[in-house]
Design a protein around this motif. Structure first.
Motif, mmCIF file in Angstrom:
data_model
loop_
_atom_site.group_PDB
_atom_site.id
_atom_site.type_symbol
_atom_site.label_atom_id
_atom_site.label_comp_id
_atom_site.label_asym_id
_atom_site.label_seq_id
_atom_site.Cartn_x
_atom_site.Cartn_y
_atom_site.Cartn_z
ATOM 1 N N ASN A 129 4.574 -11.685 -0.333
ATOM 2 C CA ASN A 129 3.792 -12.706 -1.049
ATOM 3 C C ASN A 129 3.810 -14.050 -0.348
ATOM 4 O OD1 ASN A 129 2.982 -11.057 -3.270
ATOM 5 N ND2 ASN A 129 5.031 -11.260 -4.141
ATOM 6 N N ASP A 130 4.804 -14.253 0.517
ATOM 7 C CA ASP A 130 4.907 -15.528 1.221
ATOM 8 C C ASP A 130 4.020 -15.588 2.463
ATOM 9 O OD1 ASP A 130 6.772 -16.463 -0.623
ATOM 10 O OD2 ASP A 130 8.456 -15.615 0.496
ATOM 11 N N ALA A 131 3.340 -14.479 2.763
ATOM 12 C CA ALA A 131 2.463 -14.445 3.941
ATOM 13 C C ALA A 131 1.120 -13.831 3.554
ATOM 14 C CB ALA A 131 3.113 -13.652 5.067
ATOM 15 N N PRO A 132 0.309 -14.568 2.796
ATOM 16 C CA PRO A 132 -0.990 -14.033 2.365
ATOM 17 C C PRO A 132 -1.973 -13.941 3.533
ATOM 18 C CG PRO A 132 -0.768 -16.320 1.719
ATOM 19 C CD PRO A 132 0.550 -15.920 2.283
ATOM 20 N N ASP A 133 -2.941 -13.028 3.397
ATOM 21 C CA ASP A 133 -3.984 -12.928 4.408
ATOM 22 C C ASP A 133 -5.116 -13.910 4.085
ATOM 23 O OD1 ASP A 133 -5.436 -11.834 2.320
ATOM 24 O OD2 ASP A 133 -5.215 -9.763 3.031
ATOM 25 N N LYS A 134 -6.245 -13.780 4.772
ATOM 26 C CA LYS A 134 -7.354 -14.723 4.594
ATOM 27 C C LYS A 134 -7.948 -14.674 3.200
ATOM 28 C CE LYS A 134 -8.639 -14.710 9.482
ATOM 29 N NZ LYS A 134 -9.713 -14.413 10.472
ATOM 30 N N THR A 135 -7.783 -13.550 2.520
ATOM 31 C CA THR A 135 -8.328 -13.423 1.163
ATOM 32 C C THR A 135 -7.333 -13.876 0.101
ATOM 33 O OG1 THR A 135 -7.549 -11.144 0.854
ATOM 34 C CG2 THR A 135 -9.670 -11.454 1.966
ATOM 35 N N GLY A 136 -6.125 -14.216 0.527
ATOM 36 C CA GLY A 136 -5.097 -14.630 -0.422
ATOM 37 C C GLY A 136 -4.208 -13.504 -0.892
ATOM 38 N N SER A 137 -4.484 -12.282 -0.432
ATOM 39 C CA SER A 137 -3.647 -11.134 -0.814
ATOM 40 C C SER A 137 -2.407 -11.078 0.078
ATOM 41 C CB SER A 137 -4.441 -9.835 -0.665
ATOM 42 O OG SER A 137 -5.583 -9.841 -1.485
ATOM 43 N N PRO A 138 -1.290 -10.590 -0.465
ATOM 44 C CA PRO A 138 -0.073 -10.509 0.351
ATOM 45 C C PRO A 138 -0.241 -9.512 1.491
ATOM 46 C CG PRO A 138 0.235 -9.390 -1.750
ATOM 47 C CD PRO A 138 -1.065 -10.110 -1.842
ATOM 48 N N THR A 139 0.300 -9.850 2.638
ATOM 49 C CA THR A 139 0.282 -8.904 3.755
ATOM 50 C C THR A 139 1.383 -7.863 3.564
ATOM 51 O OG1 THR A 139 1.719 -10.391 5.023
ATOM 52 C CG2 THR A 139 -0.664 -10.566 5.401
ATOM 53 N N SER A 140 1.225 -6.736 4.236
ATOM 54 C CA SER A 140 2.193 -5.644 4.100
ATOM 55 C C SER A 140 3.059 -5.547 5.341
ATOM 56 C CB SER A 140 1.465 -4.313 3.880
ATOM 57 O OG SER A 140 0.757 -4.326 2.655
ATOM 58 N N LYS A 141 4.357 -5.383 5.125
ATOM 59 C CA LYS A 141 5.318 -5.271 6.217
ATOM 60 C C LYS A 141 5.867 -3.841 6.255
ATOM 61 C CE LYS A 141 4.865 -9.726 6.761
ATOM 62 N NZ LYS A 141 4.008 -10.256 7.842
ATOM 63 N N PRO A 142 5.889 -3.218 7.447
ATOM 64 C CA PRO A 142 6.300 -1.813 7.544
ATOM 65 C C PRO A 142 7.826 -1.638 7.593
ATOM 66 C CG PRO A 142 5.623 -2.605 9.691
ATOM 67 C CD PRO A 142 5.393 -3.738 8.731
ATOM 68 N N MET A 143 8.276 -0.573 6.941
ATOM 69 C CA MET A 143 9.691 -0.237 6.934
ATOM 70 C C MET A 143 9.829 1.273 6.850
ATOM 71 S SD MET A 143 12.645 -1.228 4.124
ATOM 72 C CE MET A 143 12.117 0.074 2.990
ATOM 73 N N LEU A 144 10.816 1.818 7.529
ATOM 74 C CA LEU A 144 11.129 3.236 7.413
ATOM 75 C C LEU A 144 12.345 3.411 6.519
ATOM 76 C CD1 LEU A 144 10.717 4.490 11.103
ATOM 77 C CD2 LEU A 144 9.073 4.636 9.235
ATOM 78 N N ALA A 145 12.266 4.381 5.619
ATOM 79 C CA ALA A 145 13.398 4.705 4.749
ATOM 80 C C ALA A 145 13.860 6.125 5.040
ATOM 81 C CB ALA A 145 13.007 4.564 3.285
ATOM 82 N N VAL A 146 15.163 6.276 5.197
ATOM 83 C CA VAL A 146 15.776 7.590 5.396
ATOM 84 C C VAL A 146 16.397 8.015 4.071
ATOM 85 C CG1 VAL A 146 17.497 8.930 6.658
ATOM 86 C CG2 VAL A 146 16.260 7.078 7.808
ATOM 87 N N THR A 147 16.062 9.209 3.606
ATOM 88 C CA THR A 147 16.551 9.723 2.324
ATOM 89 C C THR A 147 17.265 11.046 2.543
ATOM 90 O OG1 THR A 147 14.674 8.700 1.177
ATOM 91 C CG2 THR A 147 15.890 10.395 -0.013
#
Length: 205
Positions: A129-147
């Motif tokens: 939420n601290d890094a919105p795109d040009k439209t004001g929507s939050p950008t997505s950050k990639p992460m891998l989860a091991v289960t």
């Protein structure tokens, strides 16, 4: 009686016998690790019940008789694995959500040893939420989860930031191979592997 001539051991053969005699060849060295993949795309899964207020549950085919349960509520997902939907819903992973909005990619990597899966690796997108795109929507950050997988509980083992680590896939496989089978759900803390980037920081809040 015909005598068989004695042949001296070659260097590799002698070394192998020496290693075996003194326990230098461990069972782990003989294990074969591998990866295979399944899809969690909606077309490949079965929706359970009717969606209610944005809440959905989908069951997707996995490996070795296991299924993947994906639950979504308020733009946040959880992913669990079990012998069936009921079993998967009771695992710790079914309650392991993240505070920010999030979603998962449609591919699950199944990490196996000698053909038996013991962990899954899945890519998540965590909303920033601290890094919105040009439209004001939050950008997505990639992460891998091991289960980790049965036998034993199903729970998150490790997180790898997909933006901070160029070799995130390799780190995830290494974490799965080294930690998943002995990880104690509810006792051991989820490990952060590699550089800790924004996605992992958001997920760990």
């Amino acid at each position: 009686m015909k005598r068989v001539p004695h042949r001296p051991l070659t260097v590799p053969a002698a070394a192998a016998l020496f290693a075996a005699a003194f326990g230098l060849i461990s069972p782990a060295n003989a294990q074969t690790f591998s990866s295979s993949y399944t899809s969690t795309a909606p077309k490949d899964c079965r929706t359970i019940g009717k969606p209610e207020n944005g809440s959905t549950k989908q069951v997707c085919p996995g490996k070795s008789g296991l299924v993947v349960l994906i639950s979504e509520d308020d733009l946040r997902q959880t992913v669990s694995v079990g012998a069936d939907r009921a079993a998967a819903s009771k695992e710790p992973a079914a309650e392991a959500g993240f505070a920010p909005f999030n979603s998962t990619a449609n591919t699950v990597e199944w990490r196996a040893v000698d053909g038996k899966p013991f962990a899954i690796i899945q890519r998540w997108l965590i909303a920033d939420n601290d890094a919105p795109d040009k439209t004001g929507s939050p950008t997505s950050k990639p992460m891998l989860a091991v289960t980790r997988l049965p036998p034993g509980p199903v729970c998150h083992v490790a997180y790898i930031d997909g933006q901070a680590n160029r070799n995130a896939n390799e780190l995830a496989r290494q974490a799965a191979d080294e930690f998943a089978r002995d990880f104690k759900c509810g006792k051991d803390e989820v490990k952060v592997i590699g550089e800790k980037g924004i996605a992992v920081s958001l997920a760990k809040r």
